[in-house]
Write a protein that holds these residues in place. Structure first.
Motif, PDB file in Angstrom:
ATOM      1  N   TYR A   1       0.896  -1.152   0.013  1.00 25.00           N
ATOM      2  CA  TYR A   1       0.045   0.128   0.089  1.00 25.00           C
ATOM      3  C   TYR A   1       0.760   1.197  -0.088  1.00 25.00           C
ATOM      4  CZ  TYR A   1      -4.170  -2.821   0.669  1.00 25.00           C
ATOM      5  OH  TYR A   1      -5.143  -3.668   0.288  1.00 25.00           O
ATOM      6  N   LEU A   2       1.870   1.033   0.656  1.00 25.13           N
ATOM      7  CA  LEU A   2       2.895   2.206   0.680  1.00 25.13           C
ATOM      8  C   LEU A   2       3.656   2.529  -0.785  1.00 25.13           C
ATOM      9  CD1 LEU A   2       4.758   1.785   3.841  1.00 25.13           C
ATOM     10  CD2 LEU A   2       3.462   3.845   3.191  1.00 25.13           C
ATOM     11  N   ALA A   3       3.974   1.511  -1.652  1.00 22.49           N
ATOM     12  CA  ALA A   3       4.173   1.587  -2.966  1.00 22.49           C
ATOM     13  C   ALA A   3       3.251   2.284  -3.764  1.00 22.49           C
ATOM     14  CB  ALA A   3       4.829   0.286  -3.414  1.00 22.49           C
TER      15      ALA A   3
ATOM     16  N   ILE B   1      -1.606  -0.286  16.096  1.00 29.27           N
ATOM     17  CA  ILE B   1      -1.364   0.405  14.727  1.00 29.27           C
ATOM     18  C   ILE B   1      -1.383   1.840  14.839  1.00 29.27           C
ATOM     19  CG2 ILE B   1      -2.284   0.577  12.297  1.00 29.27           C
ATOM     20  CD1 ILE B   1      -4.006  -1.961  12.634  1.00 29.27           C
ATOM     21  N   GLY B   2      -0.411   2.680  14.365  1.00 31.83           N
ATOM     22  CA  GLY B   2      -0.328   3.925  14.621  1.00 31.83           C
ATOM     23  C   GLY B   2       0.787   4.667  14.879  1.00 31.83           C
ATOM     24  N   GLY B   3       0.961   5.851  15.020  1.00 28.27           N
ATOM     25  CA  GLY B   3       2.058   6.625  15.449  1.00 28.27           C
ATOM     26  C   GLY B   3       2.836   6.551  16.640  1.00 28.27           C
TER      27      GLY B   3
ATOM     28  N   LEU C   1      -2.267   6.889   7.254  1.00 30.14           N
ATOM     29  CA  LEU C   1      -1.718   7.626   8.392  1.00 30.14           C
ATOM     30  C   LEU C   1      -0.351   8.328   8.193  1.00 30.14           C
ATOM     31  CD1 LEU C   1      -2.225   5.148  11.684  1.00 30.14           C
ATOM     32  CD2 LEU C   1      -3.330   7.581  11.183  1.00 30.14           C
ATOM     33  N   ILE C   2       0.429   7.544   7.429  1.00 29.20           N
ATOM     34  CA  ILE C   2       1.916   8.075   6.978  1.00 29.20           C
ATOM     35  C   ILE C   2       1.643   9.053   5.971  1.00 29.20           C
ATOM     36  CG2 ILE C   2       3.953   7.401   5.893  1.00 29.20           C
ATOM     37  CD1 ILE C   2       4.143   4.680   7.263  1.00 29.20           C
ATOM     38  N   GLN C   3       0.697   9.069   5.228  1.00 29.80           N
ATOM     39  CA  GLN C   3       0.306  10.226   4.202  1.00 29.80           C
ATOM     40  C   GLN C   3      -0.343  11.307   4.868  1.00 29.80           C
ATOM     41  OE1 GLN C   3      -0.406   8.436   0.230  1.00 29.80           O
ATOM     42  NE2 GLN C   3      -0.842   6.737   1.565  1.00 29.80           N
TER      43      GLN C   3
END
Ligand code: FAD
Length: 416
Positions: free
Chosen positions: A18-20, A366-368, A398-400
């Motif tokens: 999903y990150l790619a 899951i999370g920061g 979340l990263i985005q």
């Protein structure tokens, strides 16, 4: 944006995917020579919102106590001089109230449903095949009183749209002819029509190939010994092949996540809970089931994956030990022969044992974190295959800086 995913199990590889897709330049680091070689290797294969109950329940303390004095196949709890086990167990016991069980199950089932839908979408988008079936799952009961308990619990999942139904023994035999010979010994079953199954290892390997085609790098055979922080940021992953740096870091090391995070200010109460799995070749036989499920009396899961039948069982608190002997599988094989006598070559079993990364309350983490560029996707316990796609999408969102599609309060690392 450069992102390092620590861990190439089903959770790490789906995260990389999903990150790619979102345009990240991803590197996956794993100590094995291939992906999916640890807990994701030979699990029961069930995509099972219909079985997403939290383990911590009002019945659990008595089950743990009883297992201290018996040699049960389903649960093997032994007191060890391990402070992490004691701390985990106290937290687990604190979650054994009816109210906490309901709340934890609600958090889990929502993620499981979201994740199953994400998996279906991924399958449609990519055509990925992994010996999947989408025919539901059967949760079998041999005893009337036990079935009544199952039916009483079922409402909790149905309140969230799982759609579980009761089946009588004839209904079971019609749906799964491989069980027709056994219907006289069944009180009934709970059928989860939307549950699915498939080989998590095949999925992980194939998705990794698709990741590579999108530019994801796999740094395999590389053991992570630590994560280096500078102030409120992570500035590298320390490995036996040197240091790796990126803009973001995702921790997805399953049961090893707490060990890698040692030294950081991140609380990860994840304890390894060992499970056993045996796989039987089915080619040349015609008695293997088409629908996966669980024998609820013995807590043995079964699942056909192409030309093999997988059985799994046992929750054992044995630290990081993954050893096994043939006798560990004897009960599982006896149950398999009883349920599916013509399923396959029971004299040619492949054995395996691995560690479920269990949190004491049940939901994954899951999370920061307090480190602005460190993200957690770990602690998926007995349901990581079911939760993989949903968890990975959440972390990528979340990263985005995007709001995830579902409420993530129940997975928050801040709950510990
Ligand atoms: C018997 C059994 C049956 C199960 N059945 C089901 C089921 O039917 N349905 C379901 O949804 N779930 C099931 N599960 C749970 C599921 O398999 C797990 O939740 C899932 O595999 C966890 O994935 P993961 O990627 O977090 O961990 P892993 O697959 O263990 O991946 C972690 C990765 O990190 C790597 N790693 C660890 N430490 C280091 C280090 N220091 N340096 C570098 N690399 C490292 C490992 O090599 C590994 O590849 C089952 C589990 C068991 C044990």
């Amino acid at each position: 944006m450069r992102t390092i995913v620590m861990g190439g199990g089903v959770i790490g590889v789906t995260t990389a995917w999903y990150l790619a897709q979102a345009g990240h330049e991803v590197t996956v680091i794993d100590r094995r020579d291939g992906v999916g070689r640890e807990t994701s290797f030979a699990n029961a294969g069930l995509i099972a919102p219909g079985h997403s109950y939290a383990w911590a329940s009002p019945r659990a303390p008595m089950m743990l106590l009883r297992s201290l004095f018996s040699d049960d196949t389903a649960l093997r709890f032994r007191l060890r001089a391990d402070p992490r086990l004691w701390a985990w167990s106290l937290r687990f016991l604190a979650n054994c109230t009816a109210a906490r069980n309901r709340a934890n199950t609600a958090v889990k089932v929502k993620l499981c449903i979201y994740s199953r839908e994400a998996l279906i979408a991924l399958r449609k988008d990519t055509g990925i095949a992994y010996d999947e079936t989408a025919k539901g799952a059967l949760y079998l009961y041999r005893d009337r009183a036990h079935l009544q308990t199952g039916l009483a619990n079922m409402q909790l999942l149905n309140d969230h749209g799982v759609g579980l139904k009761e089946l009588d023994p004839d209904g079971v035999a019609t749906l799964e002819p491989a069980l027709a010979h056994f219907k006289g010994k069944l009180a009934g079953a709970i059928y989860a029509p939307k549950d699915e199954s498939g080989d998590a290892f095949v999925f992980t390997e194939k998705l990794a190939e698709m990741c590579k085609a999108r530019g994801v790098a796999f740094q395999l055979g590389t053991s992570i010994s630590g994560i280096a922080a500078a102030g409120d940021r992570i500035d590298g992953v320390v490995t036996d092949k040197g240091r790796f740096a990126a803009d973001h870091y995702v921790l997805a090391l399953g049961s090893d996540s707490p060990r890698a995070a040692r030294g950081l200010s991140v609380k990860l109460p994840i304890y390894p809970v060992k499970g056993y799995s045996v796989t039987i070749p089915t080619d040349g036989f015609d008695g293997a089931p088409m629908i996966g499920g669980v024998d609820e009396q013995h807590l043995v899961a079964f699942c056909r994956m192409g030309d093999k039948l997988r059985l799994t069982a046992t929750a054992e608190f044995a630290g990081y030990d993954t050893d096994y002997e043939a006798k560990d599988f004897a009960v599982m094989l006896r149950i398999a022969r009883e349920l599916f006598p013509n399923a396959g070559a029971f004299d040619r079993p492949s054995y395996w044992a691995c560690l479920r990364p269990m949190t004491p309350d049940g939901p994954p983490i899951i999370g920061g974190t307090r480190y602005k560029n460190l993200w957690l996707n770990t602690g998926h316990g007995h349901m990581g295959w079911t939760m993989a796609c949903g968890s990975a999408r959440i972390v990528a969102d979340l990263i985005q800086g995007k709001e995830p599609d579902i409420d993530i309060g129940g997975f928050s690392p801040a709950r510990y």
